[in-house]
Write a protein that holds these residues in place. Structure first.
Motif, PDB file in Angstrom:
ATOM      1  N   GLN A 157      21.731   8.344 100.360  1.00 17.59           N
ATOM      2  CA  GLN A 157      21.945   8.413  98.934  1.00 17.59           C
ATOM      3  C   GLN A 157      21.394   6.920  98.740  1.00 17.59           C
ATOM      4  OE1 GLN A 157      26.047   8.297  97.172  1.00 17.59           O
ATOM      5  NE2 GLN A 157      25.735   7.446  95.473  1.00 17.59           N
ATOM      6  N   LYS A 158      21.318   5.841  98.806  1.00 18.62           N
ATOM      7  CA  LYS A 158      20.910   4.492  98.889  1.00 18.62           C
ATOM      8  C   LYS A 158      19.423   4.832  98.969  1.00 18.62           C
ATOM      9  CE  LYS A 158      24.927   2.012  97.546  1.00 18.62           C
ATOM     10  NZ  LYS A 158      25.173   2.127  96.379  1.00 18.62           N
ATOM     11  N   GLU A 164      17.852   7.054  95.987  1.00 15.43           N
ATOM     12  CA  GLU A 164      18.291   6.156  94.897  1.00 15.43           C
ATOM     13  C   GLU A 164      17.178   5.503  94.547  1.00 15.43           C
ATOM     14  OE1 GLU A 164      23.216   6.319  94.606  1.00 15.43           O
ATOM     15  OE2 GLU A 164      22.132   4.725  94.358  1.00 15.43           O
ATOM     16  N   LYS A 222      13.842   5.225  92.032  1.00 12.04           N
ATOM     17  CA  LYS A 222      14.011   4.489  90.784  1.00 12.04           C
ATOM     18  C   LYS A 222      12.194   4.047  90.803  1.00 12.04           C
ATOM     19  CE  LYS A 222      18.657   4.649  90.470  1.00 12.04           C
ATOM     20  NZ  LYS A 222      19.612   3.415  89.948  1.00 12.04           N
TER      21      LYS A 222
END
Ligand code: NA7
Length: 535
Positions: A518-519, A522, A526
């Motif tokens: 997930q990190k 993310e 971005k």
């Protein structure tokens, strides 16, 4: 006479290591049309599964949760023959992968990388191997494995022994004839616990030098029959989905109940149930609070000690085999097949070296404070300078000449567990997440490959991270790790405490498999937040 100039490989990405991670890294980059090459220290592919060829070496992960998931065709083609596959088969699998994806022409063997030095002006890494081969690479991916820098203990006289002697991770390729021989082994970690029952089948005598006993749990391996293959292969999507959601990337998830929320009878029945199952459910599928509550942990630890006591006939030997100085899971739980029964054999001796320390290794064997032992073969099952060792042992110099050894003096400092400030364009794909290695390594490799493709497509030459982003990541990890004191306080290779002088720090990312992914996603979505991208 003309002197031969050393080979210099001009390459976009130099991958170090042809193990599980490196092979997939090469495959993925090539699939994206990116020029890549592997330098591999070994004479064959496989990494861990190339070097660790000691008898009994095998997965503690269910085989079908360990194999690659990136190719449905590969998953359908390959038959895992055992629930927990052994080293020879694992090495065959990785060779099969190398052939299937035509990776071999891009792998240089016997190429032990000894230095990587960043050239800021050229924005290239200068890589050198032990035999003088060189590469200029825009990117380096360190796929060097978690447990590759082996550790030889600092015991006086190491090297004096005149018989055959080796560390388990350098077990010779040619068969070692230990039948009928006097064999000594130092160490009782996961490696020794796999090896000892194999040795005990044929040795003349076996002497085991134990410093700390471990909580060993039954592996319960069995074959996967040809008839079972189709049903297993039909379940791959479900199996991988479970691993994806699991904290540790296995099929096992902690039980959401506290141990104290159930009756004693219920608790005991649950312990027996998980104990009777194969693999790591006894650890990772336990009540969640064995990781956070020392009181809960001790109740389970005593259950395990009683399992040991029931299997070892001599009560004094059984007590020596019962760990009492650390909680269950503070050290890596070895999975075993017939380990404790070995100590019922008349030709096997357990020497507790906390009671009678080893004073030195001699020409003929081992001298403790109480006795001198003579051996034909002496084996060091003494573990590894885990996770950081391979990179801090080589000359790895980033911006301003700083070495990785200096940068990681207080433990591994990275952003996203992938890149260290001051070491641009160098990705660490060690899979340093507390997780079933290939599951997290695939996430790391996918992210690294996409980042390199993004840079190619956007004309970016250099990717680095800032100390601020790195500090925030280290803080985030420290906070996560504090939820699992049992795991993170332990005196094990998880924390570097097995290596004298190594700074104690939890060496893994403690967010688990799903959070790591997930990190990573993310940050990429971005526009690589926390990274600095330069044209
Ligand atoms: P481990 O788990 O680190 O075990 C190493 C063993 O060697 C352990 O029993 C140590 O005792 C012992 N050791 C280390 N140094 C010494 C000295 N100086 N004297 C005596 N005994 C010593 O390594 P393994 O190879 O078994 O397993 C590593 C991982 O590989 C494993 O977790 C799996 O993931 C695969 P100690 O416990 O430190 O007292």
């Amino acid at each position: 006479m003309a002197s031969q100039s050393p080979t210099v490989d001009e390459v976009e990405v130099l991958v170090i290591g042809a193990g599980v991670t490196g092979l997939y890294q090469l495959q993925k980059l090539r699939a994206l049309g990116i020029d890549a090459k592997i330098y591999e220290a070994g004479g064959g592919v496989g990494g861990t599964w190339y070097w660790n060829r000691y008898p009994g070496c095998r997965f503690d992960s269910e085989s079908y949760t360990y194999g690659y998931s990136f190719s449905e065709e590969l998953m359908q083609e390959w038959d895992w023959k055992e629930q927990f596959s052994g080293q020879p088969e694992n090495e065959r699998y990785l060779n099969f992968v190398a052939d299937k994806f035509e990776l071999r022409p891009h792998i240089v063997h016997d190429a032990k990388v000894t230095s990587c030095v960043w050239d800021e002006e050229a924005k290239r890494w200068n890589v050198t191997t032990a035999d003088g081969r060189r590469a200029h690479a825009k990117f380096v991916v360190a796929a060097v494995g978690l447990l590759s820098a082996n550790y030889m203990p600092d015991i006086p006289g190491v090297g004096d022994f005149a018989g055959k002697s080796f560390h388990t991770s350098r077990w010779p390729k040619e068969p070692v004839d230990y039948a009928g021989k006097r064999v000594g082994i130092i160490g009782t970690g996961a490696t020794a616990v796999q090896l000892i029952p194999e040795l005990a089948k044929t040795v003349g005598t076996l002497t085991v030098f134990q410093r700390t006993p471990n909580y060993c749990a039954p592996l319960r391996n069995k074959p996967i029959t040809p008839e079972e293959q189709p049903a297993l292969k039909a379940r791959y999507a479900e199996i991988l989905d479970k691993c994806k959601k699991s904290f540790v990337g296995f099929l096992h998830e902690p039980d959401p109940r506290s141990m104290f929320s159930v009756s004693k009878a219920e608790r005991e029945a649950f312990f027996e149930e998980i104990w009777s199952e194969p693999g790591f459910r006894k650890w990772f599928g336990n009540f969640y609070d064995i990781f956070s509550s020392y009181e809960a942990n001790e109740i389970y630890a005593e259950f395990v000690r009683n399992k040991i006591r029931a299997r070892v006939k001599d009560p004094a030997v059984a007590e020596r085999l019962c760990p009492k100085d650390h909680p269950f899971g503070a050290k890596r739980i070895p999975l075993e097949t017939g380990y404790y029964e070995v100590y019922n054999q008349p030709n096997v001796r357990l020497i507790d070296i906390k009671e009678t320390p080893i004073e030195r290794i001699t020409k003929n064997g081992v001298k403790t404070s109480a006795e001198e032992f003579e051996f034909d073969i002496l084996i060091y099952a003494t573990g590894f300078d885990a996770i950081t060792g391979e990179l801090t042992r080589m000359e790895l110099r980033g911006e301003g000449g700083q070495t990785m050894k200096e940068a990681w003096a207080d433990g591994p400092r990275t952003y996203l567990s992938l890149l260290t400030a001051g070491f641009p364009n160098l990705f660490v794909a060690n899979g340093a997440v507390f997780c079933n290695v290939p599951r997290c390594a695939e996430t790391a490799v996918d992210w690294i490959s996409d980042a390199i493709a993004y840079m190619r497509d956007h004309g970016i030459e250099k990717m680095s991270t800032t100390t601020e982003a790195q500090d925030a990541w280290v803080k985030h990890n420290d906070e996560l790790a504090s939820a699992f004191p049992v795991l993170t306080d332990g005196k094990s290779w998880f924390t570097g405490a097995n290596i004298p002088g190594k700074k104690r720090a939890f060496l893994f990312y403690a967010g688990g498999n799903a959070m790591f992914k997930q990190k990573c996603d993310e940050v990429a979505s971005k526009g690589y937040e926390g990274f600095v991208l330069e044209r």
